[in-house]
Design an enzyme around this catalytic site. Structure first.
Site, PDB file in Angstrom:
ATOM      1  N   SER A   1      -5.273   2.989 -18.011  1.00  0.00           N
ATOM      2  CA  SER A   1      -6.612   3.240 -17.455  1.00  0.00           C
ATOM      3  C   SER A   1      -7.171   4.623 -17.772  1.00  0.00           C
ATOM      4  O   SER A   1      -8.289   4.947 -17.385  1.00  0.00           O
ATOM      5  CB  SER A   1      -6.624   3.004 -15.944  1.00  0.00           C
ATOM      6  OG  SER A   1      -5.759   3.914 -15.310  1.00  0.00           O
TER       7      SER A   1
ATOM      8  N   LYS B   1      -8.456   4.362  -6.269  1.00  0.00           N
ATOM      9  CA  LYS B   1      -9.019   5.379  -7.167  1.00  0.00           C
ATOM     10  C   LYS B   1     -10.335   5.937  -6.605  1.00  0.00           C
ATOM     11  O   LYS B   1     -10.610   7.146  -6.683  1.00  0.00           O
ATOM     12  CB  LYS B   1      -9.246   4.784  -8.554  1.00  0.00           C
ATOM     13  CG  LYS B   1      -7.939   4.480  -9.285  1.00  0.00           C
ATOM     14  CD  LYS B   1      -8.188   3.758 -10.589  1.00  0.00           C
ATOM     15  CE  LYS B   1      -6.868   3.486 -11.324  1.00  0.00           C
ATOM     16  NZ  LYS B   1      -7.081   2.749 -12.568  1.00  0.00           N
TER      17      LYS B   1
ATOM     18  N   GLY C   1       0.835  -1.207   0.000  1.00  0.00           N
ATOM     19  CA  GLY C   1       0.000   0.000   0.000  1.00  0.00           C
ATOM     20  C   GLY C   1       0.858   1.240   0.000  1.00  0.00           C
ATOM     21  O   GLY C   1       2.071   1.185   0.122  1.00  0.00           O
ATOM     22  N   PRO C   2       0.221   2.386  -0.135  1.00  0.00           N
ATOM     23  CA  PRO C   2       0.965   3.651  -0.196  1.00  0.00           C
ATOM     24  C   PRO C   2       1.661   3.981   1.120  1.00  0.00           C
ATOM     25  O   PRO C   2       1.340   3.396   2.159  1.00  0.00           O
ATOM     26  CB  PRO C   2      -0.132   4.671  -0.523  1.00  0.00           C
ATOM     27  CG  PRO C   2      -1.412   4.028  -0.146  1.00  0.00           C
ATOM     28  CD  PRO C   2      -1.227   2.559  -0.277  1.00  0.00           C
ATOM     29  N   PRO C   3       2.594   4.932   1.093  1.00  0.00           N
ATOM     30  CA  PRO C   3       3.303   5.300   2.330  1.00  0.00           C
ATOM     31  C   PRO C   3       2.364   5.939   3.343  1.00  0.00           C
ATOM     32  O   PRO C   3       1.392   6.601   2.966  1.00  0.00           O
ATOM     33  CB  PRO C   3       4.347   6.328   1.852  1.00  0.00           C
ATOM     34  CG  PRO C   3       4.418   6.186   0.377  1.00  0.00           C
ATOM     35  CD  PRO C   3       3.088   5.692  -0.073  1.00  0.00           C
ATOM     36  N   GLY C   4       2.686   5.725   4.618  1.00  0.00           N
ATOM     37  CA  GLY C   4       1.964   6.411   5.680  1.00  0.00           C
ATOM     38  C   GLY C   4       0.659   5.790   6.095  1.00  0.00           C
ATOM     39  O   GLY C   4      -0.110   6.397   6.846  1.00  0.00           O
ATOM     40  N   VAL C   5       0.345   4.560   5.613  1.00  0.00           N
ATOM     41  CA  VAL C   5      -0.938   3.960   6.004  1.00  0.00           C
ATOM     42  C   VAL C   5      -0.786   3.033   7.216  1.00  0.00           C
ATOM     43  O   VAL C   5      -1.757   2.428   7.655  1.00  0.00           O
ATOM     44  CB  VAL C   5      -1.599   3.188   4.833  1.00  0.00           C
ATOM     45  CG1 VAL C   5      -2.051   4.138   3.761  1.00  0.00           C
ATOM     46  CG2 VAL C   5      -0.667   2.138   4.262  1.00  0.00           C
ATOM     47  N   GLY C   6       0.446   2.905   7.760  1.00  0.00           N
ATOM     48  CA  GLY C   6       0.619   2.142   9.000  1.00  0.00           C
ATOM     49  C   GLY C   6       1.055   0.707   8.805  1.00  0.00           C
ATOM     50  O   GLY C   6       0.756  -0.143   9.642  1.00  0.00           O
ATOM     51  N   LYS C   7       1.755   0.408   7.698  1.00  0.00           N
ATOM     52  CA  LYS C   7       2.160  -0.988   7.450  1.00  0.00           C
ATOM     53  C   LYS C   7       3.185  -1.453   8.491  1.00  0.00           C
ATOM     54  O   LYS C   7       3.058  -2.524   9.075  1.00  0.00           O
ATOM     55  CB  LYS C   7       2.758  -1.121   6.034  1.00  0.00           C
ATOM     56  CG  LYS C   7       1.807  -0.722   4.921  1.00  0.00           C
ATOM     57  CD  LYS C   7       2.389  -0.972   3.552  1.00  0.00           C
ATOM     58  CE  LYS C   7       3.580  -0.114   3.233  1.00  0.00           C
ATOM     59  NZ  LYS C   7       3.291   1.336   3.174  1.00  0.00           N
ATOM     60  N   THR C   8       4.202  -0.614   8.719  1.00  0.00           N
ATOM     61  CA  THR C   8       5.276  -0.988   9.658  1.00  0.00           C
ATOM     62  C   THR C   8       4.752  -1.077  11.082  1.00  0.00           C
ATOM     63  O   THR C   8       5.042  -2.038  11.802  1.00  0.00           O
ATOM     64  CB  THR C   8       6.428   0.032   9.566  1.00  0.00           C
ATOM     65  OG1 THR C   8       6.873   0.087   8.212  1.00  0.00           O
ATOM     66  CG2 THR C   8       7.581  -0.375  10.455  1.00  0.00           C
TER      67      THR C   8
END
Length: 772
Positions: free
Chosen positions: A677, A720, A354-361
């Site tokens: 797209s 999107k 997912g994109p940066p900053g979404v809390g993966k780590t």
């Protein structure tokens, strides 16, 4: 044979002794019959017959147990000792042979035949005597048992027979060998036999000497090493190093014995410790071996933490730390449920994309906390050397294990939650391909025998719960991607962002800036304004930075005494953060001709893409601007071809391509854009510009177009849709085949948007363009 003579004499059997003619010897006599025989001899003419027993242990020998050939001897002296035994001095006179035994109650008596020796004085006898003397001299030089004076006394003997007897008496021979010499009557034969015996004895003594020298040398070396070690200890003691290497070795040995390593690894550790002990401390290899032993000791081999397999507890912790992210939470709970049933499930390999900053780590850290496991994180961003994964071989200077083994040491258990961060940002060059080295690590069927070049012994990674993170799955090699379970995390909705900011980010920043809730407050409407006008991202990292900025400015006001309490509202937020950076929503204010809004998927989540088309009188030239990639340019050409083929139906002059120049532009030209797209968006903008019909301001669209006008499916619909919602659009046109992906979109977003699935461009134009 010459003149022979017989005599009847008392017999004295000898045990372990033998007397040659002319030989003088002291004997201790203790047996009753022997004492009686001696007493009888002293009464007669002092002559007695001495013959040796065949077996030493026999106490009362019979005739068969005594050798036939013996020596007629004279008793020169007899002395009774206090313990009852008699010591006698006997002198051998002549060889004799027992003819018969005469029974007597008090002692044994025998009839003997005296054997006369034929004196030899020819040249052969002389040569034999000389050879025997030379051999005897060499024997004395080798043997320490015979003194050199003995040689001088032997050299004076002139009779060959007597010489042979005297030399034989000084040799260290067994009784059987000595008896054999006694039984050889012929003088020359006796000398021949004696020379042969001397040769054998010399060889034996030579070998003994060699062995002795070798043993002595080995002992000297051992003593030397001992002496040097003691010296070293003394020097180390003087220098303040009380124990030195020996103490260090003892400590390492203790640690090896106390560690949890398997038996075969322990054997290798002891073997290396032995090498380390023998190696000089100044050696470069010494430090490598020590480093290797310490790694073996410090690695967890069987130490395991106990999982907290409680679904409710885990769910509570995950919800405490993160808002949303339902799919990931569900997958973790599934794993715990199965573990509770089986107790033996291999660690899953999850990839949070997912994109940066979404809390993966931070999510991976929460998973470890929830199930009670140790947590370790390594970042793979920019790693381009295979040795970072597999370690260096110990032949290199500064060799060390790979990051996996380093992480396991840090974890201290064999079942941690292991986060491989930024797995999509690995590179490769002449030093190898680290992503290929990870293939073994991230395969549950293979990683129970992971091989690190430094450790060399197979290491079990099967109980590790691997979580990887990536922003862009396209840059991860196919085989590596195949080994992981992909869990996509899209960006947050506005509602989620506000909730996260209020309940997670703001309390964290207040604590970091030393502020209390009574001193500093941010109203809910201010957080909404912050989300809409000051941040535009999929995650919440930028929002956290803006909240930190608010906290800093508020802290300054409080410390300066300007205010006693700071409250941030939607009205005064501009005073703290400046003018809004983004206008809320990217939707057009009114319906536009030649401008359509497309939806794009980027590594930072989703975004809206405005596509503009202008027409000018010309010769049918097509211009494309806005830093477009090849796929985007091809989409533009495909859209134009389709519009030309259907010009009449769209109310466009069929000859437009001969007298109209077309310019397609995608704003934000500094950002590279590519992908199929935007196909239907370009076609819609083209039709709008050429026909003069406006595009509805609240419609966003995504889909690939074919030359026949078919709309093909795309990816990233969830991201999107979030961007469309953020931009204030109300309707989304999407390919029919993507209808199934609508379920993945958060409910709060789904309720605010209208989704129109289409199969053909005609349907797109029907919904997107204003008027007939």
């Amino acid at each position: 044979m010459e003149k022979q003579k017989t005599r009847i004499l008392p017999l004295l059997p000898l045990r372990g002794l033998l007397v040659y003619p002319t030989m003088v010897l002291h004997l201790d006599v203790g047996r009753e019959k022997s004492v009686q025989a001696l007493e009888q001899v002293m009464l007669d003419d002092q002559h007695i017959f001495l013959s040796t027993q065949k077996e030493v242990a026999v106490e009362d020998p019979t005739g068969e147990q005594i050798y036939e050939i013996g020596t007629l001897s004279k008793v020169n002296q007899m002395l009774k000792l206090p313990n009852g035994t008699i010591r006698v001095l006997v002198e051998g006179v002549q060889r004799g042979k027992i003819l018969r035994y005469i029974d007597g109650e008090e002692y044994l008596a025998v009839e003997i035949e005296l054997i006369e020796e034929e004196q030899q004085s020819d040249i052969e006898a002389q040569a034999l005597m000389r050879t025997a003397l030379q051999q005897f001299e060499q024997y004395i030089n080798l043997s320490k048992k015979v003194t050199p004076e003995t040689l001088a006394s032997v050299q004076d003997i002139e009779e060959p027979g007597r010489l042979a007897d005297v030399i034989a008496s000084h040799l260290s021979l067994k009784i059987k060998e000595k008896q054999k010499v006694l039984e050889i009557i012929d003088v020359k034969d006796r000398l021949h036999h004696l020379i042969s015996l001397l040769n054998n004895e010399k060889e034996v003594l030579g070998l003994e000497k060699k062995i002795g020298q070798r043993v002595k040398k080995a002992m000297e070396q051992t003593q030397k090493e001992y002496y040097l070690r003691e010296q070293m200890k003394a020097i180390q003691k003087e220098l303040g190093d009380k124990e030195g290497k020996s103490g260090e070795v003892a400590t390492l040995k203790e640690k090896i014995e106390g560690s949890d390593m398997p038996e075969h690894v322990r054997e290798i550790a002891f073997k290396e410790l032995d090498r380390y002990e023998k190696m000089p401390g100044s050696s470069a290899e010494s430090s490598v071996i020590r480093n290797y032993i310490e790694w073996l000791i410090n690695l967890p081999w069987t130490t395991e933490t106990e999982d907290r397999l409680d679904l409710n507890h885990t769910e509570t912790i995950l919800n405490e730390d993160h808002y949303g992210l339902e799919k990931v939470k569900e997958r973790v709970l599934e794993y715990i449920a199965v573990q509770q049933l089986t107790k033996s499930l291999k660690g899953p390999i999850l990839c949070l994309a997912g994109p940066p900053g979404v809390g993966k780590t931070s999510l991976a850290r929460s998973v470890a906390r929830a199930i009670g496991r140790n947590f370790v994180r390594i970042s793979l961003g920019g790693v381009r050397d295979e040795a970072e994964i597999r370690g260096h071989r110990r032949t290199y200077v500064g060799a060390m294990p790979g990051r996996l083994i380093q992480g396991m040491k840090k974890a201290g258990s064999i079942n941690p939650v292991f986060l491989l961060d930024e797995i999509d940002k690995m590179a490769n060059d002449f030093r190898g391909d680290p992503s290929s080295a990870l293939l073994e690590v991230l395969d549950p069927e293979q990683n129970n025998t992971f091989s690190d070049h430094f450790i060399e012994e197979p290491y079990d990674l099967s109980k590790v719960m691997f979580i990887t993170t990536a922003n862009n799955l396209a840059t991860i090699p196919g085989p590596l991607l195949d080994r992981m379970e992909i869990i996509s995390i899209a960006g947050y909705t506005e509602v989620e962002k506000v909730h996260i900011a209020k309940n997670h980010l703001l309390p964290k920043q207040l604590k970091a800036h030393g502020l209390k809730k009574s001193q500093f407050q941010v109203k809910d409407e201010a957080i909404v304004t912050l989300a809409r006008q000051y941040t535009r991202e999929a995650g919440v990292r930028s929002m956290e930075r803006q909240l930190a900025s608010l906290c800093r400015k508020g802290a300054k006001q409080l410390v300066a005494g300007e205010k006693k309490r700071v409250t941030i509202t939607a009205k005064n937020i501009e005073d703290y953060l400046g003018k809004p950076r983004f206008r809320y929503g990217q939707a057009e204010m009114e319906d536009q001709v030649g401008a359509a809004t497309g939806l794009a998927y980027t590594t930072a989540g989703g975004d809206t893409l405005s596509i503009e088309v202008s027409t000018t009188p010309g010769k049918g030239k097509l211009s494309l601007t806005g830093k477009l990639g090849d796929v985007m340019k091809e989409s533009a050409h495909a859209a134009l071809s389709y519009v030309r083929s259907r010009a009449k139906e769209f109310g466009i002059d069929p000859q437009f391509y001969e007298k109209t120049d077309i310019h397609i532009h995608v704003p934000e030209g500094a950002t590279p854009k590519d992908g199929p797209s935007a196909g239907i968006t370009m076609a819609t903008a083209l039709v709008s510009a050429l026909s003069g019909r406006a595009v509805r301001k609240d419609v966003g669209m995504t889909g690939e177009i074919t030359l026949r006008g078919r709309v093909l499916p795309i990816g990233g619909l969830k991201e999107k849709s979030l961007s469309a919602h953020r931009a204030g659009l109300q309707t989304i046109i999407l390919p029919k085949e993507n209808e199934k992906d609508i379920e993945d979109i958060p409910e709060s977003v789904r309720n605010d948007l209208t989704f129109i699935p289409v199969n053909h461009l005609d349907e797109v134009l029907k919904h997107a363009l204003v008027g007939e």
